[in-house]
Motif scaffolding. Structure first.
Motif, PDB file in Angstrom:
ATOM      1  N   ASN A  23     -68.350-139.275  -5.590  1.00  0.00           N
ATOM      2  CA  ASN A  23     -69.669-138.751  -5.225  1.00  0.00           C
ATOM      3  C   ASN A  23     -70.784-139.808  -5.362  1.00  0.00           C
ATOM      4  N   VAL A  24     -70.581-140.934  -4.714  1.00  0.00           N
ATOM      5  CA  VAL A  24     -71.519-142.066  -4.816  1.00  0.00           C
ATOM      6  C   VAL A  24     -72.562-142.005  -3.704  1.00  0.00           C
ATOM      7  N   THR A  25     -73.807-142.141  -4.090  1.00  0.00           N
ATOM      8  CA  THR A  25     -74.919-142.229  -3.142  1.00  0.00           C
ATOM      9  C   THR A  25     -75.735-143.477  -3.469  1.00  0.00           C
ATOM     10  N   THR A  26     -75.932-144.329  -2.468  1.00  0.00           N
ATOM     11  CA  THR A  26     -76.772-145.513  -2.649  1.00  0.00           C
ATOM     12  C   THR A  26     -77.172-146.040  -1.271  1.00  0.00           C
ATOM     13  N   HIS A  27     -77.925-147.120  -1.272  1.00  0.00           N
ATOM     14  CA  HIS A  27     -78.357-147.721  -0.010  1.00  0.00           C
ATOM     15  C   HIS A  27     -78.537-149.221  -0.224  1.00  0.00           C
ATOM     16  N   VAL A  28     -78.545-149.952   0.894  1.00  0.00           N
ATOM     17  CA  VAL A  28     -78.817-151.388   0.863  1.00  0.00           C
ATOM     18  C   VAL A  28     -79.832-151.680   1.955  1.00  0.00           C
ATOM     19  N   LYS A  29     -80.967-152.236   1.567  1.00  0.00           N
ATOM     20  CA  LYS A  29     -81.996-152.573   2.560  1.00  0.00           C
ATOM     21  C   LYS A  29     -81.597-153.830   3.323  1.00  0.00           C
ATOM     22  N   ARG A  30     -82.178-153.996   4.492  1.00  0.00           N
ATOM     23  CA  ARG A  30     -81.929-155.195   5.289  1.00  0.00           C
ATOM     24  C   ARG A  30     -82.337-156.442   4.484  1.00  0.00           C
ATOM     25  N   GLY A  31     -81.438-157.410   4.379  1.00  0.00           N
ATOM     26  CA  GLY A  31     -81.725-158.642   3.655  1.00  0.00           C
ATOM     27  C   GLY A  31     -81.510-158.563   2.157  1.00  0.00           C
ATOM     28  N   GLU A  32     -81.112-157.390   1.674  1.00  0.00           N
ATOM     29  CA  GLU A  32     -80.892-157.220   0.236  1.00  0.00           C
ATOM     30  C   GLU A  32     -79.507-157.738  -0.159  1.00  0.00           C
ATOM     31  N   VAL A  33     -79.392-158.216  -1.396  1.00  0.00           N
ATOM     32  CA  VAL A  33     -78.108-158.672  -1.931  1.00  0.00           C
ATOM     33  C   VAL A  33     -77.768-157.816  -3.143  1.00  0.00           C
ATOM     34  N   LEU A  34     -76.619-157.156  -3.096  1.00  0.00           N
ATOM     35  CA  LEU A  34     -76.167-156.305  -4.201  1.00  0.00           C
ATOM     36  C   LEU A  34     -74.893-156.873  -4.796  1.00  0.00           C
ATOM     37  N   VAL A  35     -74.772-156.772  -6.118  1.00  0.00           N
ATOM     38  CA  VAL A  35     -73.519-157.082  -6.787  1.00  0.00           C
ATOM     39  C   VAL A  35     -72.976-155.798  -7.380  1.00  0.00           C
ATOM     40  N   VAL A  36     -71.684-155.560  -7.156  1.00  0.00           N
ATOM     41  CA  VAL A  36     -70.994-154.386  -7.692  1.00  0.00           C
ATOM     42  C   VAL A  36     -70.069-154.862  -8.804  1.00  0.00           C
ATOM     43  N   ILE A  37     -70.272-154.344 -10.020  1.00  0.00           N
ATOM     44  CA  ILE A  37     -69.437-154.761 -11.144  1.00  0.00           C
ATOM     45  C   ILE A  37     -68.873-153.534 -11.845  1.00  0.00           C
ATOM     46  N   GLY A  38     -67.919-153.787 -12.723  1.00  0.00           N
ATOM     47  CA  GLY A  38     -67.292-152.715 -13.487  1.00  0.00           C
ATOM     48  C   GLY A  38     -65.910-153.143 -13.919  1.00  0.00           C
ATOM     49  N   PRO A  39     -65.300-152.404 -14.826  1.00  0.00           N
ATOM     50  CA  PRO A  39     -63.958-152.763 -15.299  1.00  0.00           C
ATOM     51  C   PRO A  39     -62.917-152.623 -14.195  1.00  0.00           C
ATOM     52  N   SER A  40     -61.758-153.188 -14.442  1.00  0.00           N
ATOM     53  CA  SER A  40     -60.652-153.078 -13.494  1.00  0.00           C
ATOM     54  C   SER A  40     -60.312-151.607 -13.265  1.00  0.00           C
ATOM     55  N   GLY A  41     -60.090-151.242 -11.995  1.00  0.00           N
ATOM     56  CA  GLY A  41     -59.748-149.859 -11.674  1.00  0.00           C
ATOM     57  C   GLY A  41     -60.925-148.919 -11.618  1.00  0.00           C
ATOM     58  N   SER A  42     -62.145-149.461 -11.582  1.00  0.00           N
ATOM     59  CA  SER A  42     -63.334-148.596 -11.615  1.00  0.00           C
ATOM     60  C   SER A  42     -63.759-148.098 -10.229  1.00  0.00           C
ATOM     61  N   GLY A  43     -63.097-148.602  -9.168  1.00  0.00           N
ATOM     62  CA  GLY A  43     -63.422-148.139  -7.823  1.00  0.00           C
ATOM     63  C   GLY A  43     -64.280-149.099  -7.014  1.00  0.00           C
ATOM     64  N   LYS A  44     -64.553-150.281  -7.553  1.00  0.00           N
ATOM     65  CA  LYS A  44     -65.443-151.241  -6.886  1.00  0.00           C
ATOM     66  C   LYS A  44     -64.910-151.643  -5.510  1.00  0.00           C
ATOM     67  N   SER A  45     -63.659-152.116  -5.493  1.00  0.00           N
ATOM     68  CA  SER A  45     -63.086-152.607  -4.238  1.00  0.00           C
ATOM     69  C   SER A  45     -62.861-151.473  -3.244  1.00  0.00           C
ATOM     70  N   THR A  46     -62.479-150.311  -3.752  1.00  0.00           N
ATOM     71  CA  THR A  46     -62.295-149.152  -2.864  1.00  0.00           C
ATOM     72  C   THR A  46     -63.621-148.772  -2.217  1.00  0.00           C
ATOM     73  N   PHE A  47     -64.684-148.765  -3.000  1.00  0.00           N
ATOM     74  CA  PHE A  47     -66.029-148.504  -2.466  1.00  0.00           C
ATOM     75  C   PHE A  47     -66.363-149.497  -1.362  1.00  0.00           C
ATOM     76  N   LEU A  48     -66.089-150.780  -1.613  1.00  0.00           N
ATOM     77  CA  LEU A  48     -66.401-151.815  -0.621  1.00  0.00           C
ATOM     78  C   LEU A  48     -65.592-151.600   0.661  1.00  0.00           C
ATOM     79  N   ARG A  49     -64.313-151.258   0.501  1.00  0.00           N
ATOM     80  CA  ARG A  49     -63.445-151.061   1.672  1.00  0.00           C
ATOM     81  C   ARG A  49     -63.847-149.813   2.462  1.00  0.00           C
ATOM     82  N   CYS A  50     -64.437-148.837   1.787  1.00  0.00           N
ATOM     83  CA  CYS A  50     -64.954-147.658   2.501  1.00  0.00           C
ATOM     84  C   CYS A  50     -66.141-148.040   3.398  1.00  0.00           C
ATOM     85  N   LEU A  51     -66.891-149.057   2.989  1.00  0.00           N
ATOM     86  CA  LEU A  51     -68.085-149.431   3.753  1.00  0.00           C
ATOM     87  C   LEU A  51     -67.754-149.964   5.138  1.00  0.00           C
ATOM     88  N   ASN A  52     -66.575-150.584   5.289  1.00  0.00           N
ATOM     89  CA  ASN A  52     -66.256-151.119   6.617  1.00  0.00           C
ATOM     90  C   ASN A  52     -65.071-150.420   7.272  1.00  0.00           C
TER      91      ASN A  52
END
Length: 244
Positions: A23-52
Motif C-alpha cells: 500500500n505504497v503512495t508517493t510521487h517524484v517530481k520532474r528533475g527530482e532524485v530519490l534514493v530508496v533504502i532499507g534492509p534486504s527483502g524490504s521491497g525496494k527492488s520490487t517497488f522499482l520494478r513495478c515502476l517500469n
C-alpha cells in the motif's frame, strides 16, 4: 513525473503470501532524485520494478508523465521506452561490442539510422568517460566500465526517467566512485532518477528525498537532512545505526 498510489504487490510462494509492496503512495517530481533504502527483502527492488512494468502489481496505480501503466489502453512497450533501467548486473550482450550494445535498441525500437545511432552512442560513451572502449567487447572491460556502458545504453533511448537498482553493489570498491560520478552528473543535469542504493554519501550529496522501506511498507519519506539527522520511525533509526 511519477505518481504512485496505493501500490500493492503480493508474492505467493508455496502457499505463503508475502506483501512485497504494501500500500505504497508517493510521487517524484520532474528533475527530482530519490534514493530508496532499507534492509534486504524490504521491497525496494520490487517497488522499482513495478515502476517500469517489469513486475505486475496487484492493485493501485503507477503513472509516468501522465501515462497509466495499468490502463488496458496503455502500450506497455511504449511506456517502458520512457523509462531507463540500470541493474545490479550489467546485462550487456557479450557477443556485441560496446558500440553495438548501445546501437541495438536505438535501431530496433527508435528506428534510428546507422549514422544517427552511432553518433548518439559515441557521444554518450564520451559523456560517461569510456569513448575509447567503443570497439571492445564487454569481457575486456572492468565492472565499473561495464556499468557505465549500461548507463549509456539506457540513456541512448532518451528516457524521461532513470531507475537504478543497486548499480554499484556488484562492483569492487575502487570502481564504485566512477559509476557514482556519472549518476551525480545526470542528477545535476536534471534527470529524474529513482535509485535503490546503500551509498549513503551519494544520498547525502545528491538526492532530494529519501524513501525508507521495511517489510514492503514505506516508513519514511524525507529530505536527506531530515532523514539522517532525525528519522521518525524506530526501524529507520535502527537501520541507520547499522549502516553509518
Amino acid at each position: 513525473m511519477i505518481e504512485v498510489r496505493d501500490l500493492v504487490k503480493v508474492f505467493d510462494t508455496r502457499g505463503q503470501v508475502v506483501l512485497a509492496v504494501d500500500n505504497v503512495t508517493t510521487h517524484v517530481k520532474r528533475g527530482e532524485v530519490l534514493v530508496v533504502i532499507g534492509p534486504s527483502g524490504s521491497g525496494k527492488s520490487t517497488f522499482l520494478r513495478c515502476l517500469n512494468g517489469l513486475e505486475e502489481f496487484d492493485s493501485g496505480s503507477v503513472s509516468i508523465d501522465g501515462l497509466q501503466l495499468a490502463d488496458p489502453k496503455t502500450d506497455v512497450n511504449a511506456y517502458r521506452r520512457e523509462v531507463g533501467m540500470v541493474f545490479q548486473h550489467f546485462n550487456l550482450f557479450p557477443h556485441m561490442t560496446v558500440l553495438e550494445n548501445l546501437c541495438l535498441a536505438q535501431k530496433v525500437v527508435r528506428k534510428r539510422g546507422k549514422k544517427e545511432r552511432e553518433a548518439k552512442a559515441l557521444a554518450l560513451l564520451e559523456k560517461v568517460g569510456i569513448a575509447q572502449k567503443a570497439n571492445e567487447f564487454p569481457s575486456r572491460l572492468s565492472g565499473g566500465q561495464q556499468q557505465r556502458v549500461a548507463i549509456a545504453r539506457a540513456l541512448a533511448m532518451e528516457p524521461k526517467v532513470m531507475l537504478f537498482d543497486e548499480p554499484t553493489s556488484a562492483l569492487d570498491p575502487e570502481m564504485v566512485g566512477e559509476v557514482l560520478d556519472v549518476m551525480k552528473t545526470l542528477a545535476v543535469e536534471g534527470m529524474t532518477m529513482v535509485c535503490v542504493t546503500h551509498e549513503m554519501g551519494f544520498a547525502r550529496e545528491v538526492v532530494d528525498r529519501m524513501l525508507f522501506f521495511d517489510h514492503g511498507r514505506l516508513l519514511e519519506d524525507a529530505s536527506p537532512d531530515e532523514f539522517f539527522a532525525s528519522p521518525k520511525d524506530l526501524r529507520a533509526q535502527a537501520f541507520l545505526r547499522q549502516v553509518l
